[in-house]
Motif scaffolding. Structure first.
Motif, mmCIF file in Angstrom:
data_model
loop_
_atom_site.group_PDB
_atom_site.id
_atom_site.type_symbol
_atom_site.label_atom_id
_atom_site.label_comp_id
_atom_site.label_asym_id
_atom_site.label_seq_id
_atom_site.Cartn_x
_atom_site.Cartn_y
_atom_site.Cartn_z
ATOM 1 N N PHE A 31 0.728 -1.228 0.028
ATOM 2 C CA PHE A 31 -0.005 -0.102 -0.063
ATOM 3 C C PHE A 31 0.865 1.418 0.233
ATOM 4 O O PHE A 31 1.708 1.502 0.882
ATOM 5 N N GLY A 32 0.599 2.212 -0.974
ATOM 6 C CA GLY A 32 1.333 3.462 -0.923
ATOM 7 C C GLY A 32 0.707 4.539 -0.372
ATOM 8 O O GLY A 32 -0.327 5.142 -0.927
ATOM 9 N N GLN A 33 1.387 5.401 0.350
ATOM 10 C CA GLN A 33 0.719 6.573 0.850
ATOM 11 C C GLN A 33 1.800 7.393 0.730
ATOM 12 O O GLN A 33 2.898 7.580 1.559
ATOM 13 N N THR A 34 1.891 8.554 -0.093
ATOM 14 C CA THR A 34 2.962 9.620 -0.115
ATOM 15 C C THR A 34 3.196 10.318 0.943
ATOM 16 O O THR A 34 2.310 10.770 1.671
ATOM 17 N N THR A 35 4.476 10.651 1.479
ATOM 18 C CA THR A 35 4.857 11.265 2.770
ATOM 19 C C THR A 35 5.931 12.304 2.617
ATOM 20 O O THR A 35 6.459 12.895 3.609
ATOM 21 N N ALA A 36 6.434 12.378 1.307
ATOM 22 C CA ALA A 36 7.648 13.075 1.060
ATOM 23 C C ALA A 36 7.351 14.348 1.415
ATOM 24 O O ALA A 36 6.276 15.069 1.020
ATOM 25 N N SER A 37 8.338 15.439 1.462
ATOM 26 C CA SER A 37 8.283 16.808 1.806
ATOM 27 C C SER A 37 8.026 17.661 0.578
ATOM 28 O O SER A 37 9.036 18.427 0.244
ATOM 29 N N VAL A 38 6.900 17.539 -0.036
ATOM 30 C CA VAL A 38 6.259 18.283 -1.133
ATOM 31 C C VAL A 38 5.027 18.481 -0.701
ATOM 32 O O VAL A 38 4.112 17.725 -0.300
ATOM 33 N N PRO A 39 4.395 19.681 -1.100
ATOM 34 C CA PRO A 39 2.942 20.090 -0.605
ATOM 35 C C PRO A 39 2.068 19.096 -1.167
ATOM 36 O O PRO A 39 1.135 18.943 -0.307
ATOM 37 N N VAL A 40 1.982 18.573 -2.257
ATOM 38 C CA VAL A 40 1.020 17.539 -2.537
ATOM 39 C C VAL A 40 0.906 16.280 -1.907
ATOM 40 O O VAL A 40 -0.040 15.929 -1.559
ATOM 41 N N SER A 41 2.152 15.967 -1.046
ATOM 42 C CA SER A 41 2.155 14.930 -0.136
ATOM 43 C C SER A 41 1.099 15.337 1.051
ATOM 44 O O SER A 41 0.403 14.437 1.568
ATOM 45 N N GLY A 42 1.365 16.650 1.466
ATOM 46 C CA GLY A 42 0.401 16.921 2.646
ATOM 47 C C GLY A 42 -1.048 17.145 2.269
ATOM 48 O O GLY A 42 -1.884 16.640 3.318
ATOM 49 N N ALA A 43 -1.148 17.423 1.017
ATOM 50 C CA ALA A 43 -2.660 17.394 0.662
ATOM 51 C C ALA A 43 -3.023 15.780 0.564
ATOM 52 O O ALA A 43 -4.221 15.723 0.931
ATOM 53 N N SER A 44 -2.383 15.015 0.269
ATOM 54 C CA SER A 44 -2.685 13.515 0.324
ATOM 55 C C SER A 44 -2.974 13.039 1.891
ATOM 56 O O SER A 44 -3.991 12.527 1.755
ATOM 57 N N LEU A 45 -2.129 13.606 2.538
ATOM 58 C CA LEU A 45 -2.286 12.946 4.063
ATOM 59 C C LEU A 45 -3.507 13.717 4.457
ATOM 60 O O LEU A 45 -4.276 13.009 5.363
ATOM 61 N N LEU B 27 4.887 -2.282 9.138
ATOM 62 C CA LEU B 27 4.741 -3.405 8.682
ATOM 63 C C LEU B 27 5.513 -3.672 7.475
ATOM 64 O O LEU B 27 5.242 -4.635 6.927
ATOM 65 N N GLY B 28 5.843 -2.531 6.902
ATOM 66 C CA GLY B 28 6.671 -2.587 5.493
ATOM 67 C C GLY B 28 6.031 -2.428 4.362
ATOM 68 O O GLY B 28 6.410 -2.842 2.957
ATOM 69 N N TYR B 29 4.557 -2.243 4.553
ATOM 70 C CA TYR B 29 3.614 -1.998 3.390
ATOM 71 C C TYR B 29 3.827 -0.906 2.595
ATOM 72 O O TYR B 29 3.615 -0.973 1.476
ATOM 73 N N ASN B 30 4.445 0.292 3.122
ATOM 74 C CA ASN B 30 4.372 1.648 2.552
ATOM 75 C C ASN B 30 5.824 2.022 2.038
ATOM 76 O O ASN B 30 6.651 2.030 3.047
ATOM 77 N N PRO B 31 6.182 2.268 0.940
ATOM 78 C CA PRO B 31 7.436 2.810 0.573
ATOM 79 C C PRO B 31 7.852 3.865 1.367
ATOM 80 O O PRO B 31 7.198 5.050 1.321
ATOM 81 N N GLN B 32 8.884 4.108 2.034
ATOM 82 C CA GLN B 32 9.087 5.150 3.096
ATOM 83 C C GLN B 32 9.556 6.467 2.601
ATOM 84 O O GLN B 32 10.588 6.299 1.331
ATOM 85 N N ASN B 33 8.956 7.424 2.880
ATOM 86 C CA ASN B 33 9.075 8.721 2.272
ATOM 87 C C ASN B 33 9.205 8.866 0.687
ATOM 88 O O ASN B 33 10.151 9.733 -0.003
ATOM 89 N N ALA B 34 8.153 8.333 0.106
ATOM 90 C CA ALA B 34 7.836 8.371 -1.310
ATOM 91 C C ALA B 34 7.447 9.437 -1.590
ATOM 92 O O ALA B 34 6.158 10.120 -1.196
#
Length: 426
Positions: free
Chosen positions: A195-209, A247-254
């Motif tokens: 499962f992928g949820q973006t968390t990288a330091s760009v504004p669009v990741s914040g919108a996704s969160l 759980l290792g499901y999400n690619p870190q800081n993507a």
């Protein structure tokens, strides 16, 4: 009561007619050059469409020339602001809904009703148009709308023994699916992320969160634009972000582009993206159209799976009557069924923002959009504040604190509250 309602309706119609009649249309006198700021010219998947828009529009309007102003996605707003500071303002910016408050704050954006005909503006869904309001006036006009949706790989579902026609509807179901999907390897023996949820330091990741917080029934800002994160949904969302990492499901800081790349290559089974993000996937792997399906955002906690409204839009600039008249022609030309039909069918899966375009064949019969169609009816609008990008970056920092930093969720939220409050109040 019926007479009162009828009277009010008639009064509203008359008022609208008077307003429309009172607005004088100014035809461009002589050649006009429109400066259109558009980062998409630098992105391979979109470049041919926009170049064709220029050719077709100029052919239909020989006295109007389109001059592109380009810069990469992360730099185009600064480019526009810097140009304006030097006395060289563009006429319109192709961008995202989150850009509107900052450009209004910079004194560049004009109310759309000051430039576009009332009949054209009134064709947009009222709730969508309302999401562009600052001080009660819309300052952006959407080309189309795109909630965050769940994309999933049907082939990987089948390989994991899951029904590819029954995607998960809740976060609990997703976790049970992820347990099986995380055991898979791709053809080269690479790990498959579940499962992928973006968390990288760009504004669009914040919108996704933020969209994820809405999934859980939480909020980030109140109606007045004040920070309001002392709610269970907010805590539940970041607890889930941490769990996916543990759980290792999400690619870190993507970044989203990283998730699109992994998904295109068959190394990511499910991920959240704006509906138009599929274009990025397809540009990497054209065969992705054969294994990609979409589903509604997941329901978590006491939430109903609400999502954040996202939209590519035009943000208009007032550069005098002649250029305003030419700009109106350009906006009406682009946001039309004739121009957007193939775009929404072949490039950017999204939903029309105009009522008159609701039954477009390219949308109704879009296989990629079909599974997530209900998501468009469960969008939630984030309050506009001038420093929304700063807030989004702080949300990314919070996500990284509970994943990369392995910090306690409650303690991280307290730290976020202190930092974010200062950032958005500047």
């Amino acid at each position: 009561m019926k007479k009162i309602v009828v009277f009010l309706l008639v009064l509203a119609m008359v008022s609208a007619s008077v307003f429309a009649a009172g607005k004088t249309e100014v035809a461009p006198s002589g050649p006009v050059t429109l400066k259109v700021a558009n980062y998409a010219l630098l992105e391979g998947g979109y470049e041919p469409f926009w170049k064709q828009v220029k050719v077709d529009f100029e052919a239909a309007n020989p006295d109007i020339t389109i001059e592109w102003v380009t810069a990469p996605y992360g730099e185009i707003v600064n480019q526009v602001v810097n140009m304006a500071g030097g006395g060289n303002k563009v006429d319109v910016i192709f961008g995202e809904i989150d850009w509107v408050p900052g450009l209004v704050d910079a004194g560049l954006a004009a109310p759309v009703r000051d430039i576009l005909p009332a009949a054209f503006v009134d064709d947009f869904y009222p709730d969508v148009l309302k999401s562009f309001e600052v001080g009660g006036k819309p300052y952006g006009i959407p080309l189309y709308v795109s909630p965050y949706v769940l994309y999933y790989n049907k082939n990987l579902f089948t390989q994991a023994g899951l029904d590819a026609n029954k995607p998960p509807k809740t976060y609990d179901e997703m976790l049970s699916y992820a347990q099986k999907l995380s055991l898979l390897k791709d053809a080269k023996g690479n790990k498959v992320y579940a499962f992928g949820q973006t968390t990288a330091s760009v504004p669009v990741s914040g919108a996704s969160l933020t969209a994820m917080v809405f999934n859980f029934g939480g909020q980030v800002l109140d109606a007045q634009g004040k920070l309001a994160v002392d709610n269970q949904g907010f805590k539940d969302a970041f607890t889930m972000v941490q769990k996916l990492d543990q759980l290792g499901y999400n690619p870190q800081n993507a970044k989203l582009k990283d998730l699109r790349n992994l998904f295109a290559l068959g190394q990511l089974a499910m991920y959240y993206d704006q509906s138009w993000g599929f274009n990025g996937v397809k540009s990497i792997n054209p065969d992705a159209i054969n294994f990609t399906a979409s589903a509604e955002p997941l329901k978590g906690g006491s939430g109903a799976g609400a999502s954040l409204l996202q939209a590519h839009c035009f943000i208009l600039v007032d550069n005098g009557d002649a250029r305003k008249a030419a700009l109106s022609k350009f906006v009406e030309f682009v946001i039309s069924e004739q121009t957007l039909s193939t775009y929404l069918r072949d490039l950017t899966p999204a939903y029309p923002a105009k009522k008159s375009m609701a039954t477009m064949e390219s949308v109704v019969n879009n296989g990629i959009l079909k599974g997530a169609s209900a998501a468009a009816g469960r969008v939630q609008v984030q309050s506009f504040i001038p420093r929304i990008s700063d807030l989004n970056l702080e949300l990314c920092s919070l996500a990284q604190a509970v994943t990369v930093g392995k910090m306690d969720v409650a303690a991280s939220i307290e730290k976020f509250k202190n930092t974010a409050s200062v950032k958005i109040s500047k």
